[in-house]
Design an enzyme around this catalytic site. Structure first.
Site, PDB file in Angstrom:
ATOM      1  N   LYS A  15      -2.046  -4.974 -12.507  1.00 23.71           N
ATOM      2  CA  LYS A  15      -2.579  -4.926 -11.337  1.00 23.71           C
ATOM      3  C   LYS A  15      -3.922  -4.129 -11.528  1.00 23.71           C
ATOM      4  O   LYS A  15      -4.975  -4.796 -10.969  1.00 23.71           O
ATOM      5  CB  LYS A  15      -1.662  -4.383 -10.236  1.00 23.71           C
ATOM      6  CG  LYS A  15      -0.492  -5.083  -9.727  1.00 23.71           C
ATOM      7  CD  LYS A  15       0.211  -4.511  -8.935  1.00 23.71           C
ATOM      8  CE  LYS A  15       0.864  -2.870  -9.113  1.00 23.71           C
ATOM      9  NZ  LYS A  15       1.791  -2.838 -10.111  1.00 23.71           N
ATOM     10  N   ASP A  85      -7.183  -0.492  -5.020  1.00 24.92           N
ATOM     11  CA  ASP A  85      -5.830  -0.289  -5.814  1.00 24.92           C
ATOM     12  C   ASP A  85      -4.994   0.578  -5.312  1.00 24.92           C
ATOM     13  O   ASP A  85      -5.120   1.249  -4.207  1.00 24.92           O
ATOM     14  CB  ASP A  85      -6.482   0.134  -7.078  1.00 24.92           C
ATOM     15  CG  ASP A  85      -5.456   0.065  -8.081  1.00 24.92           C
ATOM     16  OD1 ASP A  85      -4.565  -0.779  -8.275  1.00 24.92           O
ATOM     17  OD2 ASP A  85      -5.314   1.008  -9.226  1.00 24.92           O
ATOM     18  N   GLU A  86      -3.500   0.425  -5.576  1.00 20.73           N
ATOM     19  CA  GLU A  86      -2.461   1.123  -4.906  1.00 20.73           C
ATOM     20  C   GLU A  86      -2.396   1.069  -3.605  1.00 20.73           C
ATOM     21  O   GLU A  86      -2.151   1.885  -2.797  1.00 20.73           O
ATOM     22  CB  GLU A  86      -2.488   2.555  -5.605  1.00 20.73           C
ATOM     23  CG  GLU A  86      -2.856   2.857  -6.978  1.00 20.73           C
ATOM     24  CD  GLU A  86      -1.409   2.779  -7.867  1.00 20.73           C
ATOM     25  OE1 GLU A  86      -0.466   2.310  -7.226  1.00 20.73           O
ATOM     26  OE2 GLU A  86      -1.464   2.448  -8.935  1.00 20.73           O
ATOM     27  N   GLN A  88      -0.141  -0.068  -1.468  1.00 25.70           N
ATOM     28  CA  GLN A  88       1.123   0.252  -1.010  1.00 25.70           C
ATOM     29  C   GLN A  88       1.116   1.530  -0.281  1.00 25.70           C
ATOM     30  O   GLN A  88       1.723   2.029   0.791  1.00 25.70           O
ATOM     31  CB  GLN A  88       2.100   0.433  -2.093  1.00 25.70           C
ATOM     32  CG  GLN A  88       2.140   1.240  -3.061  1.00 25.70           C
ATOM     33  CD  GLN A  88       1.432   1.178  -4.417  1.00 25.70           C
ATOM     34  OE1 GLN A  88       0.594   0.197  -4.187  1.00 25.70           O
ATOM     35  NE2 GLN A  88       1.423   2.243  -4.981  1.00 25.70           N
ATOM     36  N   CYS A 146      16.069  -7.174 -20.394  1.00 22.70           N
ATOM     37  CA  CYS A 146      16.362  -8.454 -20.655  1.00 22.70           C
ATOM     38  C   CYS A 146      15.300  -9.753 -20.627  1.00 22.70           C
ATOM     39  O   CYS A 146      15.310 -10.907 -21.060  1.00 22.70           O
ATOM     40  CB  CYS A 146      17.354  -9.239 -19.469  1.00 22.70           C
ATOM     41  SG  CYS A 146      16.769  -9.304 -17.995  1.00 22.70           S
TER      42      CYS A 146
END
Length: 204
Positions: A15, A85-86, A88, A146
């Site tokens: 991001k 940015d960031e 959240q 995985c």
């Protein structure tokens, strides 16, 4: 078309590299951008956007009490885009102010950030962006264990996965790994020990 964008992904999905690339591309065309980031993320210093590969740029630090519409009104001359940015970590009302910037000032706003925290709950800023953004785009990375698509991040403290605690816990590769849902619930402890032992040796 002027829109409010939200590009989201698990930690390690690129991001911050993307926001720096977008800023660079605008500036190559001689266009002015405003880079912003919440002051809570101070890993590289307050008001610094920094990627894991070492790229970084100064940005305007956003405080929880800031009115982003009022801040942008001070700096609208020839402004081609606002890049955050960031995202959240924004307050819900600040996301509404970003929408106001788009709708009333006709300036595109591109936000980048996590969808959810390490306990799989939406951050306030992300929740509001999902509710009102014009365009949502997922940035992808793979699970540490995985290779499937990672949808979240696992918080690691003293080599052990954490499933409770404060929502905001600032850290990078030393504290989080991207994971799929299965391995958020059931991480490979052997791989985890190897990984964080390697990181510890690298830090020393």
């Amino acid at each position: 078309m002027t829109q409010l964008f939200f590009e989201y992904g698990a930690m390690g999905s690129g991001k911050t590299i993307e926001i720096l690339k977008v800023a660079h591309n605008y500036e190559l065309q001689g266009k002015k951008v405003l880079l912003m980031t919440p002051d809570v993320d101070d890993r590289a210093g307050v008001g610094v956007i920094a990627s894991r590969i070492g790229l970084k740029r100064a940005a305007v630090a956003i405080h929880k009490s800031d009115d982003l519409f009022a801040e942008v009104l001070k700096n609208t001359d020839d402004l081609a885009a606002i890049l955050i940015d960031e995202a959240q970590f924004l307050a819900a009302k600040q996301v509404d102010q970003l929408a106001q910037i788009v709708d009333e000032l006709n300036i595109p706003v591109m936000t980048f950030g996590l969808r959810q925290d390490a306990f799989n709950h939406l951050f306030p800023g992300s929740k509001r962006l999902f509710e009102i953004a014009d365009k949502l785009e997922e940035m992808k990375t793979i699970c540490t264990f995985c290779g499937k698509k990672a949808i979240t991040q696992l918080r690691i403290v003293d080599g052990q996965p954490q499933y409770e605690g404060d929502q905001v816990f600032i850290g990078g590769d030393e504290a989080y790994v991207p994971v799929c849902r299965k391995h958020w619930y059931h991480p490979d402890q052997k791989r985890l020990a190897e990984l964080f032992d390697t990181k510890q040796h690298a830090a020393n």
